[in-house]
Design a protein around this motif. Structure first.
Motif, PDB file in Angstrom:
ATOM      1  N   GLN A 125       0.833  -1.210   0.000  1.00 29.92           N
ATOM      2  CA  GLN A 125       0.000   0.000   0.000  1.00 29.92           C
ATOM      3  C   GLN A 125       0.865   1.257   0.000  1.00 29.92           C
ATOM      4  N   ARG A 126       1.978   1.207   0.728  1.00 29.06           N
ATOM      5  CA  ARG A 126       2.892   2.348   0.736  1.00 29.06           C
ATOM      6  C   ARG A 126       3.450   2.588  -0.671  1.00 29.06           C
ATOM      7  N   PHE A 127       3.724   1.509  -1.401  1.00 28.25           N
ATOM      8  CA  PHE A 127       4.212   1.587  -2.781  1.00 28.25           C
ATOM      9  C   PHE A 127       3.155   2.252  -3.684  1.00 28.25           C
ATOM     10  N   TYR A 128       1.908   1.783  -3.594  1.00 32.67           N
ATOM     11  CA  TYR A 128       0.838   2.359  -4.409  1.00 32.67           C
ATOM     12  C   TYR A 128       0.629   3.836  -4.067  1.00 32.67           C
ATOM     13  N   ASP A 129       0.663   4.152  -2.772  1.00 33.03           N
ATOM     14  CA  ASP A 129       0.513   5.546  -2.349  1.00 33.03           C
ATOM     15  C   ASP A 129       1.645   6.413  -2.890  1.00 33.03           C
ATOM     16  N   ALA A 130       2.858   5.873  -2.917  1.00 31.21           N
ATOM     17  CA  ALA A 130       4.001   6.620  -3.446  1.00 31.21           C
ATOM     18  C   ALA A 130       3.820   6.910  -4.935  1.00 31.21           C
ATOM     19  N   LEU A 131       3.289   5.945  -5.672  1.00 31.48           N
ATOM     20  CA  LEU A 131       3.017   6.169  -7.093  1.00 31.48           C
ATOM     21  C   LEU A 131       1.963   7.268  -7.275  1.00 31.48           C
ATOM     22  N   VAL A 132       0.912   7.221  -6.474  1.00 34.37           N
ATOM     23  CA  VAL A 132      -0.135   8.241  -6.561  1.00 34.37           C
ATOM     24  C   VAL A 132       0.457   9.616  -6.222  1.00 34.37           C
ATOM     25  N   ASN A 133       1.278   9.680  -5.185  1.00 37.80           N
ATOM     26  CA  ASN A 133       1.885  10.959  -4.797  1.00 37.80           C
ATOM     27  C   ASN A 133       2.793  11.513  -5.892  1.00 37.80           C
ATOM     28  N   ARG A 134       3.521  10.646  -6.552  1.00 32.46           N
ATOM     29  CA  ARG A 134       4.375  11.104  -7.653  1.00 32.46           C
ATOM     30  C   ARG A 134       3.541  11.575  -8.839  1.00 32.46           C
ATOM     31  N   ALA A 135       2.460  10.867  -9.113  1.00 31.94           N
ATOM     32  CA  ALA A 135       1.563  11.292 -10.193  1.00 31.94           C
ATOM     33  C   ALA A 135       0.934  12.640  -9.855  1.00 31.94           C
ATOM     34  N   TYR A 136       0.588  12.824  -8.603  1.00 32.61           N
ATOM     35  CA  TYR A 136       0.028  14.100  -8.163  1.00 32.61           C
ATOM     36  C   TYR A 136       1.035  15.221  -8.410  1.00 32.61           C
ATOM     37  N   ALA A 137       2.297  14.981  -8.090  1.00 30.82           N
ATOM     38  CA  ALA A 137       3.339  15.998  -8.300  1.00 30.82           C
ATOM     39  C   ALA A 137       3.499  16.336  -9.780  1.00 30.82           C
ATOM     40  N   VAL A 138       3.271  15.367 -10.644  1.00 26.82           N
ATOM     41  CA  VAL A 138       3.361  15.590 -12.088  1.00 26.82           C
ATOM     42  C   VAL A 138       2.165  16.405 -12.584  1.00 26.82           C
ATOM     43  N   LEU A 139       0.974  16.090 -12.083  1.00 26.88           N
ATOM     44  CA  LEU A 139      -0.249  16.744 -12.575  1.00 26.88           C
ATOM     45  C   LEU A 139      -0.571  18.073 -11.892  1.00 26.88           C
ATOM     46  N   GLN A 140      -0.159  18.239 -10.666  1.00 22.96           N
ATOM     47  CA  GLN A 140      -0.537  19.439  -9.912  1.00 22.96           C
ATOM     48  C   GLN A 140      -0.189  20.742 -10.633  1.00 22.96           C
ATOM     49  N   PRO A 141       0.989  20.877 -11.245  1.00 19.92           N
ATOM     50  CA  PRO A 141       1.276  22.131 -11.945  1.00 19.92           C
ATOM     51  C   PRO A 141       0.292  22.433 -13.082  1.00 19.92           C
ATOM     52  N   LEU A 142      -0.328  21.406 -13.641  1.00 23.64           N
ATOM     53  CA  LEU A 142      -1.297  21.594 -14.721  1.00 23.64           C
ATOM     54  C   LEU A 142      -2.684  21.936 -14.197  1.00 23.64           C
ATOM     55  N   ALA A 143      -2.920  21.645 -12.924  1.00 23.28           N
ATOM     56  CA  ALA A 143      -4.249  21.823 -12.336  1.00 23.28           C
ATOM     57  C   ALA A 143      -4.529  23.269 -11.941  1.00 23.28           C
ATOM     58  N   GLY A 144      -3.502  24.104 -11.930  1.00 14.91           N
ATOM     59  CA  GLY A 144      -3.709  25.510 -11.592  1.00 14.91           C
ATOM     60  C   GLY A 144      -4.355  25.676 -10.234  1.00 14.91           C
ATOM     61  N   ARG A 145      -5.449  26.428 -10.208  1.00 14.76           N
ATOM     62  CA  ARG A 145      -6.150  26.692  -8.938  1.00 14.76           C
ATOM     63  C   ARG A 145      -7.176  25.612  -8.605  1.00 14.76           C
ATOM     64  N   SER A 146      -7.380  24.690  -9.514  1.00 18.72           N
ATOM     65  CA  SER A 146      -8.349  23.624  -9.275  1.00 18.72           C
ATOM     66  C   SER A 146      -7.806  22.643  -8.243  1.00 18.72           C
ATOM     67  N   ARG A 147      -8.687  22.172  -7.386  1.00 18.36           N
ATOM     68  CA  ARG A 147      -8.310  21.126  -6.436  1.00 18.36           C
ATOM     69  C   ARG A 147      -8.154  19.839  -7.231  1.00 18.36           C
ATOM     70  N   LEU A 148      -7.058  19.125  -7.001  1.00 16.74           N
ATOM     71  CA  LEU A 148      -6.775  17.888  -7.735  1.00 16.74           C
ATOM     72  C   LEU A 148      -6.809  16.709  -6.785  1.00 16.74           C
ATOM     73  N   ARG A 149      -7.503  15.668  -7.199  1.00 20.92           N
ATOM     74  CA  ARG A 149      -7.498  14.401  -6.456  1.00 20.92           C
ATOM     75  C   ARG A 149      -7.231  13.276  -7.450  1.00 20.92           C
ATOM     76  N   ILE A 150      -6.463  12.293  -7.007  1.00 19.28           N
ATOM     77  CA  ILE A 150      -6.172  11.131  -7.852  1.00 19.28           C
ATOM     78  C   ILE A 150      -6.609   9.877  -7.113  1.00 19.28           C
ATOM     79  N   HIS A 151      -7.334   9.026  -7.822  1.00 17.93           N
ATOM     80  CA  HIS A 151      -7.773   7.736  -7.265  1.00 17.93           C
ATOM     81  C   HIS A 151      -7.180   6.615  -8.098  1.00 17.93           C
ATOM     82  N   LEU A 152      -6.504   5.700  -7.432  1.00 14.81           N
ATOM     83  CA  LEU A 152      -6.021   4.489  -8.093  1.00 14.81           C
ATOM     84  C   LEU A 152      -7.185   3.513  -8.152  1.00 14.81           C
ATOM     85  N   ILE A 153      -7.495   3.061  -9.346  1.00 17.20           N
ATOM     86  CA  ILE A 153      -8.601   2.139  -9.557  1.00 17.20           C
ATOM     87  C   ILE A 153      -8.052   0.712  -9.622  1.00 17.20           C
ATOM     88  N   PRO A 154      -8.465  -0.146  -8.678  1.00 20.57           N
ATOM     89  CA  PRO A 154      -7.991  -1.538  -8.704  1.00 20.57           C
ATOM     90  C   PRO A 154      -8.484  -2.259  -9.967  1.00 20.57           C
TER      91      PRO A 154
END
Length: 156
Positions: A125-154
């Motif tokens: 789970q820590r591994f999956y969370d780390a992937l989500v956190n890295r993806a968030y860091a990649v997408l956040q600059p594109l999200a501007g002022r919008s709140r961004l949430r990422i869900h990993l779909i099993p």
């Protein structure tokens, strides 16, 4: 554009029907027009959503696209991006995966088999969370002022 015209303040970006169905369970009150398929162009979809002035952008992603996105690839099409074993091993080591799991990653052919390869590893789970956190860091600059949430779909 349709979501904005329908006065949606939130969109749910997803890669296809399977992820959309899962995300509809998380966001049951949203109208159909708020669910938008990004295919492989997740980066462009997040940017366009932010530029439309939406308050919130939810991105649903399955493990194969998550691995590519977390590694910094905004277009996840298989013809242009290959899964990086070195990247997965780096995240796995940082997450504390077992040697058994790390060795299994070395021979990984498809990212979706991570679910079964890491089954039973206490740090999965820590591994999956780390992937989500890295993806968030990649997408956040594109999200501007919008709140961004990422869900990993099993995959199940």
């Amino acid at each position: 554009a349709v979501a904005v015209a329908a006065r949606c303040s939130k969109v749910v970006l997803n890669s296809g029907a399977k992820s959309e169905n899962r995300l509809r369970e998380l966001c049951p009150d949203l109208p159909d027009v708020a669910f938008i398929h990004y295919g492989n162009l997740v980066g462009e979809s997040v940017k366009a959503s932010a530029e439309a002035g939406l308050d919130e952008i939810v991105v649903g992603v399955m493990i194969g696209k998550l691995v590519k996105l977390a590694a910094g690839h905004l277009d996840t099409h298989s013809s242009g991006v290959v899964m990086s074993h070195d990247f997965l091993l780096e995240v796995g080591r940082e997450s504390g995966l077992s040697e058994r799991s790390l060795n299994a990653i070395k021979g990984l052919k498809l990212a979706r088999t991570l679910w079964s390869l890491l089954d039973g590893d206490g740090c999965a789970q820590r591994f999956y969370d780390a992937l989500v956190n890295r993806a968030y860091a990649v997408l956040q600059p594109l999200a501007g002022r919008s709140r961004l949430r990422i869900h990993l779909i099993p995959d199940s």
